[in-house]
Design a protein around this motif. Structure first.
Motif, PDB file in Angstrom:
ATOM      1  N   GLN A  69     135.144   3.628  53.855  1.00  0.00           N
ATOM      2  CA  GLN A  69     134.600   4.511  54.456  1.00  0.00           C
ATOM      3  C   GLN A  69     133.296   3.753  55.523  1.00  0.00           C
ATOM      4  O   GLN A  69     132.289   4.603  55.740  1.00  0.00           O
ATOM      5  CB  GLN A  69     133.834   5.299  53.068  1.00  0.00           C
ATOM      6  N   ASP A  70     133.539   2.194  55.301  1.00  0.00           N
ATOM      7  CA  ASP A  70     132.323   1.384  55.481  1.00  0.00           C
ATOM      8  C   ASP A  70     131.117   2.357  57.263  1.00  0.00           C
ATOM      9  O   ASP A  70     130.847   2.525  58.168  1.00  0.00           O
ATOM     10  CB  ASP A  70     131.681   0.160  55.852  1.00  0.00           C
ATOM     11  N   GLU A  71     133.359   2.000  58.061  1.00  0.00           N
ATOM     12  CA  GLU A  71     133.029   2.371  59.849  1.00  0.00           C
ATOM     13  C   GLU A  71     132.616   4.012  59.713  1.00  0.00           C
ATOM     14  O   GLU A  71     132.008   3.977  61.230  1.00  0.00           O
ATOM     15  CB  GLU A  71     134.089   2.074  60.039  1.00  0.00           C
ATOM     16  N   LYS A  72     133.432   3.994  58.989  1.00  0.00           N
ATOM     17  CA  LYS A  72     132.974   6.226  58.858  1.00  0.00           C
ATOM     18  C   LYS A  72     131.474   6.233  58.857  1.00  0.00           C
ATOM     19  O   LYS A  72     130.674   7.204  59.550  1.00  0.00           O
ATOM     20  CB  LYS A  72     134.149   6.673  58.006  1.00  0.00           C
ATOM     21  N   ALA A  73     130.616   5.553  57.998  1.00  0.00           N
ATOM     22  CA  ALA A  73     130.015   5.557  58.088  1.00  0.00           C
ATOM     23  C   ALA A  73     128.548   5.252  58.709  1.00  0.00           C
ATOM     24  O   ALA A  73     127.972   6.817  59.268  1.00  0.00           O
ATOM     25  CB  ALA A  73     129.322   4.972  56.273  1.00  0.00           C
ATOM     26  N   ARG A  74     128.993   3.982  59.535  1.00  0.00           N
ATOM     27  CA  ARG A  74     128.731   3.503  60.599  1.00  0.00           C
ATOM     28  C   ARG A  74     128.476   4.812  62.090  1.00  0.00           C
ATOM     29  O   ARG A  74     127.548   4.763  62.778  1.00  0.00           O
ATOM     30  CB  ARG A  74     128.721   2.358  60.749  1.00  0.00           C
ATOM     31  N   GLU A  75     129.659   5.439  62.173  1.00  0.00           N
ATOM     32  CA  GLU A  75     129.723   6.265  63.290  1.00  0.00           C
ATOM     33  C   GLU A  75     129.081   7.149  63.101  1.00  0.00           C
ATOM     34  O   GLU A  75     128.245   7.901  64.143  1.00  0.00           O
ATOM     35  CB  GLU A  75     131.410   6.686  63.195  1.00  0.00           C
ATOM     36  N   VAL A  76     128.706   7.595  62.093  1.00  0.00           N
ATOM     37  CA  VAL A  76     127.890   8.574  61.458  1.00  0.00           C
ATOM     38  C   VAL A  76     126.457   8.933  61.407  1.00  0.00           C
ATOM     39  O   VAL A  76     125.820   9.206  62.365  1.00  0.00           O
ATOM     40  CB  VAL A  76     128.344   9.271  59.811  1.00  0.00           C
ATOM     41  N   VAL A  77     126.015   8.031  61.087  1.00  0.00           N
ATOM     42  CA  VAL A  77     124.808   7.308  60.942  1.00  0.00           C
ATOM     43  C   VAL A  77     124.319   6.771  62.822  1.00  0.00           C
ATOM     44  O   VAL A  77     123.047   7.617  63.396  1.00  0.00           O
ATOM     45  CB  VAL A  77     123.998   5.734  60.802  1.00  0.00           C
ATOM     46  N   ASN A  78     125.493   6.707  63.459  1.00  0.00           N
ATOM     47  CA  ASN A  78     125.085   6.686  65.315  1.00  0.00           C
ATOM     48  C   ASN A  78     125.165   7.599  66.109  1.00  0.00           C
ATOM     49  O   ASN A  78     124.313   8.316  66.742  1.00  0.00           O
ATOM     50  CB  ASN A  78     126.060   5.760  65.709  1.00  0.00           C
ATOM     51  N   ALA A  79     126.124   8.575  65.412  1.00  0.00           N
ATOM     52  CA  ALA A  79     125.799  10.438  65.837  1.00  0.00           C
ATOM     53  C   ALA A  79     124.946  10.486  65.857  1.00  0.00           C
ATOM     54  O   ALA A  79     124.074  11.523  66.404  1.00  0.00           O
ATOM     55  CB  ALA A  79     127.827  11.110  65.319  1.00  0.00           C
ATOM     56  N   LEU A  80     123.938  10.781  64.327  1.00  0.00           N
ATOM     57  CA  LEU A  80     122.849  10.849  64.250  1.00  0.00           C
ATOM     58  C   LEU A  80     122.043  10.416  65.249  1.00  0.00           C
ATOM     59  O   LEU A  80     120.435  11.629  65.442  1.00  0.00           O
ATOM     60  CB  LEU A  80     122.718  11.343  62.377  1.00  0.00           C
ATOM     61  N   ASN A  81     122.327   9.700  65.287  1.00  0.00           N
ATOM     62  CA  ASN A  81     120.735   8.904  65.833  1.00  0.00           C
ATOM     63  C   ASN A  81     121.001   9.161  67.479  1.00  0.00           C
ATOM     64  O   ASN A  81     119.881   9.257  67.906  1.00  0.00           O
ATOM     65  CB  ASN A  81     120.650   7.072  65.607  1.00  0.00           C
ATOM     66  N   THR A  82     122.081   9.479  68.150  1.00  0.00           N
ATOM     67  CA  THR A  82     122.022   9.148  69.367  1.00  0.00           C
ATOM     68  C   THR A  82     122.085  11.057  70.115  1.00  0.00           C
ATOM     69  O   THR A  82     122.547  10.722  71.237  1.00  0.00           O
ATOM     70  CB  THR A  82     123.049   8.678  70.268  1.00  0.00           C
ATOM     71  N   ASN A  83     122.601  11.433  69.245  1.00  0.00           N
ATOM     72  CA  ASN A  83     122.809  13.108  69.790  1.00  0.00           C
ATOM     73  C   ASN A  83     121.110  14.189  70.093  1.00  0.00           C
ATOM     74  O   ASN A  83     120.539  13.757  69.393  1.00  0.00           O
ATOM     75  CB  ASN A  83     123.099  14.097  68.511  1.00  0.00           C
ATOM     76  N   SER A  84     120.753  13.764  71.370  1.00  0.00           N
ATOM     77  CA  SER A  84     119.748  14.132  72.040  1.00  0.00           C
ATOM     78  C   SER A  84     119.533  15.432  71.298  1.00  0.00           C
ATOM     79  O   SER A  84     117.920  15.133  71.840  1.00  0.00           O
ATOM     80  CB  SER A  84     120.384  14.319  73.477  1.00  0.00           C
ATOM     81  N   VAL A  85     120.114  16.735  71.777  1.00  0.00           N
ATOM     82  CA  VAL A  85     119.424  17.520  70.860  1.00  0.00           C
ATOM     83  C   VAL A  85     118.679  17.499  69.646  1.00  0.00           C
ATOM     84  O   VAL A  85     118.096  18.357  69.267  1.00  0.00           O
ATOM     85  CB  VAL A  85     121.168  18.901  70.214  1.00  0.00           C
ATOM     86  N   LEU A  86     119.629  17.147  68.927  1.00  0.00           N
ATOM     87  CA  LEU A  86     118.735  16.655  67.119  1.00  0.00           C
ATOM     88  C   LEU A  86     117.696  16.068  67.685  1.00  0.00           C
ATOM     89  O   LEU A  86     116.920  16.099  66.812  1.00  0.00           O
ATOM     90  CB  LEU A  86     119.997  15.867  66.330  1.00  0.00           C
ATOM     91  N   LYS A  87     117.735  15.022  68.330  1.00  0.00           N
ATOM     92  CA  LYS A  87     116.618  13.952  68.455  1.00  0.00           C
ATOM     93  C   LYS A  87     115.851  14.568  69.510  1.00  0.00           C
ATOM     94  O   LYS A  87     113.725  14.632  68.640  1.00  0.00           O
ATOM     95  CB  LYS A  87     117.164  12.616  69.676  1.00  0.00           C
ATOM     96  N   ASP A  88     115.431  15.898  70.023  1.00  0.00           N
ATOM     97  CA  ASP A  88     114.480  16.697  70.317  1.00  0.00           C
ATOM     98  C   ASP A  88     114.095  17.902  69.899  1.00  0.00           C
ATOM     99  O   ASP A  88     113.228  18.155  69.447  1.00  0.00           O
ATOM    100  CB  ASP A  88     115.040  17.582  71.629  1.00  0.00           C
ATOM    101  N   ARG A  89     114.836  17.774  68.186  1.00  0.00           N
ATOM    102  CA  ARG A  89     115.000  19.043  66.891  1.00  0.00           C
ATOM    103  C   ARG A  89     114.130  18.589  66.335  1.00  0.00           C
ATOM    104  O   ARG A  89     113.033  18.929  65.944  1.00  0.00           O
ATOM    105  CB  ARG A  89     116.030  19.412  66.733  1.00  0.00           C
ATOM    106  N   PHE A  90     114.129  17.481  65.801  1.00  0.00           N
ATOM    107  CA  PHE A  90     113.765  16.778  64.984  1.00  0.00           C
ATOM    108  C   PHE A  90     113.019  15.311  65.180  1.00  0.00           C
ATOM    109  O   PHE A  90     113.492  14.591  65.802  1.00  0.00           O
ATOM    110  CB  PHE A  90     114.987  16.282  63.769  1.00  0.00           C
ATOM    111  N   ASP A  91     112.011  14.735  64.416  1.00  0.00           N
ATOM    112  CA  ASP A  91     111.543  12.880  64.503  1.00  0.00           C
ATOM    113  C   ASP A  91     112.531  12.297  62.991  1.00  0.00           C
ATOM    114  O   ASP A  91     112.538  12.735  61.877  1.00  0.00           O
ATOM    115  CB  ASP A  91     110.177  13.395  63.949  1.00  0.00           C
ATOM    116  N   ILE A  92     113.277  12.005  63.737  1.00  0.00           N
ATOM    117  CA  ILE A  92     114.809  10.734  63.004  1.00  0.00           C
ATOM    118  C   ILE A  92     113.803   9.977  62.306  1.00  0.00           C
ATOM    119  O   ILE A  92     113.631   9.105  63.139  1.00  0.00           O
ATOM    120  CB  ILE A  92     115.622  11.314  63.394  1.00  0.00           C
TER     121      ILE A  92
END
Length: 677
Positions: A85-108
């Protein structure tokens, strides 16, 4: 500004004006209109001075927007990569960090955790243990006063620390587990737990308890074997089915020779079993010839007695007998060490017998100790008798070199009750703890050790050591650090081994996931601790004959090396000085075992449980878009407008002082220019 302050300012203005009018109108010889200018200047000066005395306070507000914090924590342990599950974990972290809507809403804020918690700079999934409980506890404390949902990427398989489902109940933030793994159930046999004592005694049988688990729906047969080298020393057939998923197997093995003995427990694998690593578990025991017998002699019941017995017997190599002076008198030679707890006149005969038989002792004094007896029966030390007691806290002597002392925060320990007055030791000795009063370390001895007439002795000048054991538990949630300290003292006192210039501290064997840390102390020719020495350890793997050398680093007054992560096997080592022919040697064994490879599936039920109890939600790693939408649309996580209130006293306003000075100067200049002065 409140109403009372406004009234004071109004009165100050009227007073200033009246004083100015009185000076320049009442019986004044000045007839020109210049007097009105002087009245205004004088009124301004007086009013300014009075306002400074009133010192009103002005409030100002600064407004700003505060976004909620989104905590993203990733399990960086080996079990994630073992479940692929290591590659899947990296993909999820990258998706959370780069999502513009999430970055506008939260301090990650991103973190990774294994045995400890760190900021996320990279992911390698090679940590040998995982402690999600520690991560949740730290996030709960750091973000307690914020809006900060916690997203945890993990398989839920914790191998170290407290149960994270219990710790999660104390976290106020919603928890969103992202499950790294699938819900597919595979038939699997595993050794859930293995219980065995670390030390056993020669020619004795020692108990072994094994908990075997089965996950699956079919009825199966297997065999449990215990191997010693290439020989099977125990075997038993086991049957499991959907209703019988575990069995406890108990047996007893014989210890035939002294030293470290290793064994392997094996559950014969199923034909279609996916994970066979968790079918095997190694364990070791150290076979010793005899116990160290310690007599704890008392004439007054005290909680210290129980605390000392518990601490000493935490090492299975030692046995403590709590006896009265009369009971131990005729069998002093049965013990390698006698602890004399608060000796009084009833100890007189015992003290003489100990001196005659040259027995090692550990004297603990307190409020009821007869110092007149101790001063008369030996010539090694003498206590000034004041018949008054005082509370003294311990202060560690970092230069103490008889044995290695570490892991205890003596500064946090409560004080001990001790005789007021100095303890003088007339023979060569080393002070381990000094007395401290109100944070000031004195030169008075609290705990010291010395050797004389081929015997070893220690003296602790204070009672209530049970409070130290309790405080150690409060500091670390474990008694082990305090117990280890007492056992090192007992080991030194109960041994007749001569002192060497290099002391080493290590275990005879380590389990595969243990921290392998070896400590050493180095002394110069005068047996003074040398903190500038250059030490190296030469480590040889006896299985493949490979050799490596590593320097030791000075940490907290000891030279240490961390060998965690080296391969399983039998090792010899030598610690030596780089420029002097001084060395110390030893050997240890590392048992093969990787706790992170014992899991076949993610612990889905537990992860869903912490999500439900915290008002969060659990998602699988394929549902990244769903968790992003849920976080963005949740009304609990809105940006909050906050304000900062600043209260500024008028006396800090420099311009008013300048205005007063300027008005006084102009008034003086006008009067001087017109000959009014």
């Amino acid at each position: 500004m409140n109403n009372l302050t406004i009234i004071y300012i109004t009165i100050a203005a009227i007073t200033a004006l009246l004083l100015a009018l009185f000076q320049y109108l009442y019986k004044s010889k000045l007839k020109s209109n210049l007097k009105y200018v002087l009245i205004a200047l004088r009124a301004i000066s007086i009013f300014g001075i009075l306002v400074l005395l009133i010192n009103p306070k002005f409030e100002s507000f600064t407004y700003f927007d505060e976004k909620p914090t989104l905590v993203v924590a990733v399990d960086n342990s080996e079990s994630v990569s073992y479940l692929k599950q290591d590659e899947k974990a990296r993909e999820v972290v990258n998706a959370l960090n780069t999502n513009s809507v999430l970055k506008d809403r939260f301090d990650i804020q991103t973190y990774r955790f294994g045995k400890t918690v760190n900021t996320l700079d990279s992911l390698n999934f090679n940590e040998r243990q995982s402690n999600m409980a520690l991560a949740l506890k730290q996030f709960g404390e750091v973000y307690a006063n914020q809006t900060a949902p916690i997203v945890v990427l993990s398989d839920g398989n914790q191998t170290y620390g407290s149960d994270y489902s219990y710790i999660a109940k104390g976290v106020k933030q919603p928890i969103y587990p992202i499950i790294l793994g699938d819900s597919t159930v595979h038939s699997d046999l595993s050794i859930k737990q293995l219980n065995v004592n670390r030390y056993v005694y020669l020619k004795n049988k020692f108990p072994v308890e094994i908990i075997a688990n089965y996950s699956g729906t079919e009825a199966i047969n297997t065999e449990l074997k215990i191997w010693s080298g290439n020989s099977v020393v125990f075997r038993k057939n086991l049957q499991f089915n959907a209703s019988k998923s575990s069995e406890i197997v108990s047996t007893a093995l014989m210890a035939n020779s002294v030293g470290v003995k290793t064994y392997r427990v094996e559950l014969v694998a199923l034909d279609n079993e996916k994970n066979k690593v968790n079918n095997i578990k190694n364990f070791g025991v150290e076979v010793i010839d005899q116990k160290t017998n310690v007599a704890l002699v008392y004439d007054r019941l005290h909680p210290d007695l129980g605390a000392l017995k518990k601490a000493i017997e935490s090492n299975e190599q030692r046995s403590v007998s709590i006896l009265s002076p009369k009971d131990v008198l005729n069998k002093v030679n049965d013990f390698q060490l006698i602890i004399l707890y608060q000796p009084n006149n009833n100890f007189n005969a015992l003290l003489k017998e100990i001196k005659a038989q040259k027995i090692n002792t550990f004297i603990i004094s307190g409020a009821t100790t007869s110092w007149s007896l101790l001063n008369q029966t030996q010539t090694y030390f003498k206590q000034a008798i004041t018949n008054q007691t005082e509370n003294f806290q311990p202060s560690l002597n970092r230069n103490y070199g008889t044995f290695i002392v570490e892991n205890l925060d003596f500064n946090s320990f409560p004080p001990l009750i001790s005789e007021f007055g100095a303890l003088q030791i007339s023979v060569p000795h080393e002070t381990l703890l000094y007395k401290s009063v109100n944070g000031i370390t004195t030169e008075d001895i609290l705990l010291a050790t010395f050797e004389v007439d081929a015997t070893k002795h220690a003296i602790l000048n204070g009672e209530d050591i049970w409070r130290w054991r309790a405080q150690s538990f409060l500091n670390t949630n474990s008694f082990s650090n305090f117990d280890e300290f007492i056992n090192k003292l007992v080991q030194y006192l109960s041994s007749n081994k001569k002192r060497t210039r290099i002391n080493i501290d290590y275990k005879s064997f380590y389990n595969g996931n243990d921290d392998v840390i070896i400590s050493a102390q180095y002394f110069n020719k005068n047996f003074e601790f040398d903190n500038s020495a250059s030490l190296r350890i030469k480590l040889k793997n006896k299985d493949n004959q490979s050799v490596r050398e590593v320097p030791l680093l000075l940490t907290n007054g000891n030279y240490t090396v961390d060998l965690s992560g080296i391969n399983a096997g039998l090792y010899d080592f030598t610690i030596k000085h780089n420029t002097e022919s001084v060395s110390a040697s030893g050997s240890f064994q590392i048992l093969e075992y990787n706790v992170e490879q014992q899991f076949l599936n993610a612990d889905i039920s537990k992860l869903k449980s912490i999500a439900t109890h915290s008002n969060g939600a659990a998602y699988f790693s394929t549902q990244t878009k769903d968790i992003i939408n849920a976080l963005v649309s949740d009304n609990r996580y809105k940006t909050i407008q906050k304000s900062t209130k600043n209260i500024v006293p008028l006396i800090d306003w420099k311009y008013l002082l300048g205005l007063i000075a300027l008005s006084l100067f102009i008034e003086w200049f006008i009067r001087k220019y017109n000959g009014l002065i």
